[in-house]
Design a protein around this motif. Sequence first.
Motif, PDB file in Angstrom:
ATOM      1  N   ARG A  25      16.267  38.979  49.503  1.00  0.00           N
ATOM      2  CA  ARG A  25      15.698  39.130  48.159  1.00  0.00           C
ATOM      3  C   ARG A  25      15.416  37.769  47.538  1.00  0.00           C
ATOM      4  NH1 ARG A  25      19.787  42.998  48.095  1.00  0.00           N
ATOM      5  NH2 ARG A  25      21.116  41.691  46.771  1.00  0.00           N
ATOM      6  N   ASN A  26      16.346  36.834  47.727  1.00  0.00           N
ATOM      7  CA  ASN A  26      16.134  35.484  47.196  1.00  0.00           C
ATOM      8  C   ASN A  26      14.923  34.816  47.839  1.00  0.00           C
ATOM      9  OD1 ASN A  26      18.366  35.808  45.567  1.00  0.00           O
ATOM     10  ND2 ASN A  26      19.744  34.703  46.937  1.00  0.00           N
ATOM     11  N   ALA A  27      14.753  35.019  49.140  1.00  0.00           N
ATOM     12  CA  ALA A  27      13.599  34.448  49.829  1.00  0.00           C
ATOM     13  C   ALA A  27      12.301  35.033  49.281  1.00  0.00           C
ATOM     14  CB  ALA A  27      13.706  34.690  51.335  1.00  0.00           C
ATOM     15  N   ALA A  28      12.307  36.335  49.033  1.00  0.00           N
ATOM     16  CA  ALA A  28      11.107  36.976  48.477  1.00  0.00           C
ATOM     17  C   ALA A  28      10.789  36.410  47.092  1.00  0.00           C
ATOM     18  CB  ALA A  28      11.296  38.491  48.412  1.00  0.00           C
ATOM     19  N   ASP A  29      11.821  36.178  46.280  1.00  0.00           N
ATOM     20  CA  ASP A  29      11.604  35.575  44.967  1.00  0.00           C
ATOM     21  C   ASP A  29      11.015  34.171  45.117  1.00  0.00           C
ATOM     22  OD1 ASP A  29      12.524  37.768  43.577  1.00  0.00           O
ATOM     23  OD2 ASP A  29      14.531  36.943  43.249  1.00  0.00           O
ATOM     24  N   GLY A  30      11.546  33.416  46.060  1.00  0.00           N
ATOM     25  CA  GLY A  30      11.025  32.073  46.299  1.00  0.00           C
ATOM     26  C   GLY A  30       9.581  32.098  46.757  1.00  0.00           C
ATOM     27  N   ASP A  31       9.266  33.041  47.627  1.00  0.00           N
ATOM     28  CA  ASP A  31       7.881  33.171  48.091  1.00  0.00           C
ATOM     29  C   ASP A  31       6.940  33.501  46.930  1.00  0.00           C
ATOM     30  OD1 ASP A  31       8.485  32.620  50.749  1.00  0.00           O
ATOM     31  OD2 ASP A  31       8.758  34.746  51.269  1.00  0.00           O
ATOM     32  N   ARG A  32       7.396  34.389  46.040  1.00  0.00           N
ATOM     33  CA  ARG A  32       6.563  34.733  44.883  1.00  0.00           C
ATOM     34  C   ARG A  32       6.318  33.499  44.017  1.00  0.00           C
ATOM     35  NH1 ARG A  32       9.108  39.672  45.454  1.00  0.00           N
ATOM     36  NH2 ARG A  32      10.940  39.129  44.221  1.00  0.00           N
ATOM     37  N   ALA A  33       7.367  32.731  43.768  1.00  0.00           N
ATOM     38  CA  ALA A  33       7.219  31.524  42.944  1.00  0.00           C
ATOM     39  C   ALA A  33       6.358  30.486  43.645  1.00  0.00           C
ATOM     40  CB  ALA A  33       8.590  30.938  42.612  1.00  0.00           C
TER      41      ALA A  33
END
Length: 78
Positions: A25-33
Amino acid sequence: MARPSRAEMHELAVDRDKCAARCDRNAADGDRAANDPNNSPSTQARAARAAESARNHAREYREEAAALRAGRIPGEDW
């Protein structure tokens, strides 16, 4: 220190799976940012590096879970 029982190792493996999911989930948030054009280039670069780090952590947690399920203590065979 006594070796954990199979039940304890299973509980640890389940915990590692939860940790891996959190890192995903954290990686997905980072990808979005990292892909958000409203963010500055430096923020996008930091977010991309954070996402990569989170993916690496997720992989490590999954490796630990697999070792625990196989009856091994993570890192004992290194």
